[in-house]
Enzyme design. Structure first.
Site, PDB file in Angstrom:
ATOM      1  N   ALA A  28      64.697  74.947  -3.353  1.00  0.00           N
ATOM      2  CA  ALA A  28      65.682  75.416  -2.384  1.00  0.00           C
ATOM      3  C   ALA A  28      66.769  76.194  -3.111  1.00  0.00           C
ATOM      4  O   ALA A  28      67.666  75.612  -3.717  1.00  0.00           O
ATOM      5  CB  ALA A  28      66.278  74.229  -1.622  1.00  0.00           C
ATOM      6  N   TYR A  59      77.814  79.094  -8.905  1.00  0.00           N
ATOM      7  CA  TYR A  59      76.737  78.431  -8.154  1.00  0.00           C
ATOM      8  C   TYR A  59      75.552  79.376  -7.969  1.00  0.00           C
ATOM      9  O   TYR A  59      74.397  79.003  -8.215  1.00  0.00           O
ATOM     10  CB  TYR A  59      77.285  77.986  -6.809  1.00  0.00           C
ATOM     11  CG  TYR A  59      76.259  77.467  -5.832  1.00  0.00           C
ATOM     12  CD1 TYR A  59      75.636  76.235  -6.042  1.00  0.00           C
ATOM     13  CD2 TYR A  59      75.924  78.198  -4.702  1.00  0.00           C
ATOM     14  CE1 TYR A  59      74.696  75.755  -5.131  1.00  0.00           C
ATOM     15  CE2 TYR A  59      74.999  77.722  -3.793  1.00  0.00           C
ATOM     16  CZ  TYR A  59      74.390  76.506  -4.006  1.00  0.00           C
ATOM     17  OH  TYR A  59      73.452  76.044  -3.112  1.00  0.00           O
ATOM     18  N   LYS A  78      71.583  78.999  -9.523  1.00  0.00           N
ATOM     19  CA  LYS A  78      70.388  79.008  -8.675  1.00  0.00           C
ATOM     20  C   LYS A  78      69.418  80.107  -9.102  1.00  0.00           C
ATOM     21  O   LYS A  78      68.200  79.903  -9.166  1.00  0.00           O
ATOM     22  CB  LYS A  78      70.780  79.196  -7.210  1.00  0.00           C
ATOM     23  CG  LYS A  78      71.421  77.982  -6.568  1.00  0.00           C
ATOM     24  CD  LYS A  78      70.392  76.889  -6.292  1.00  0.00           C
ATOM     25  CE  LYS A  78      70.944  75.819  -5.376  1.00  0.00           C
ATOM     26  NZ  LYS A  78      69.934  74.811  -4.997  1.00  0.00           N
TER      27      LYS A  78
END
Length: 210
Positions: free
Chosen positions: A23, A52, A56
């Site tokens: 995800a 962030y 990812k």
């Protein structure tokens, strides 16, 4: 933390050789555009939110470089009943304020454009694309709304006596915060792959959350 956790988990995934679904996030795109094959436009390190996104994106690269089957998904504003606004998610925050009769706080000028995907649409899409190996998909809803219109729609559909309150960014956030003016997913790829069509409109989503 994301990178540290990935460094621990990816060797286990290699050993197990099981299909992994990761995800990721729409934050990776930065200011867009928002097609899976477009270059990212992540902002500068002086804006804290991009840490962030960078973690990812790095994990996506680490997974692609590893020898196990995978599917990558980038979620765009998935919402649903029972969701909390504790981490700043705007729609559950608006709904809670409307229920309490409090002002709905809109930061900036309210003209930021977003879209919202019902959790049932997102999970249905996730299950279906998880069977496709080695691909990356956006998951979301491409029905656009401005934040100011979203606030007014929540008030209307809830029958609340609340009002909209505009708060300038500089009064609410540090200069390191950063924001995106427009974030709408390009769903061309997932529509082609699984004939994906979100079932929930924005009105449906708000009513369900209320």
């Amino acid at each position: 933390n994301n990178i540290a956790l990935s460094n621990k988990l990816i060797p286990l995934f290699k050993q197990a050789k099981r299909h992994v679904v990761f995800a990721s996030t729409s934050e990776i795109y930065g200011n867009g555009p928002f097609n899976e094959e477009d270059p990212a436009s992540i902002g500068p390190s002086s804006k804290l939110r991009w840490g962030y996104a960078t973690s990812k994106l790095m994990t996506e690269f680490m997974i692609r470089a590893s020898n196990f089957p995978f599917t990558l998904v980038r979620f765009f504003n998935v919402v649903g009943p029972g969701q909390l606004g504790d981490y700043g998610m705007v729609l559950p925050r608006f709904i809670e304020a409307a229920k309490q009769g409090d002002n709905l706080i809109v930061y900036g000028d309210g003209n930021q454009i977003r879209s919202f995907c019902h959790i049932e649409d997102a999970t249905d899409a996730l299950i279906r694309v998880s069977k496709i190996n080695g691909e990356l998909f956006n998951i979301g809803n491409d029905e656009p709304t401005s934040i100011i219109d979203l606030a007014n729609k929540v008030i209307e559909l809830s029958g609340s006596s609340s009002s909209v309150e505009i708060v300038p960014y500089e009064k609410a956030f540090s200069k390191n915060h950063g924001d995106i003016n427009r974030r709408i997913p390009d769903l061309t790829k997932i529509r082609s792959a699984i004939e994906y069509v979100p079932r929930y409109s924005l009105d449906d989503i708000i009513k369900d959350m209320l």
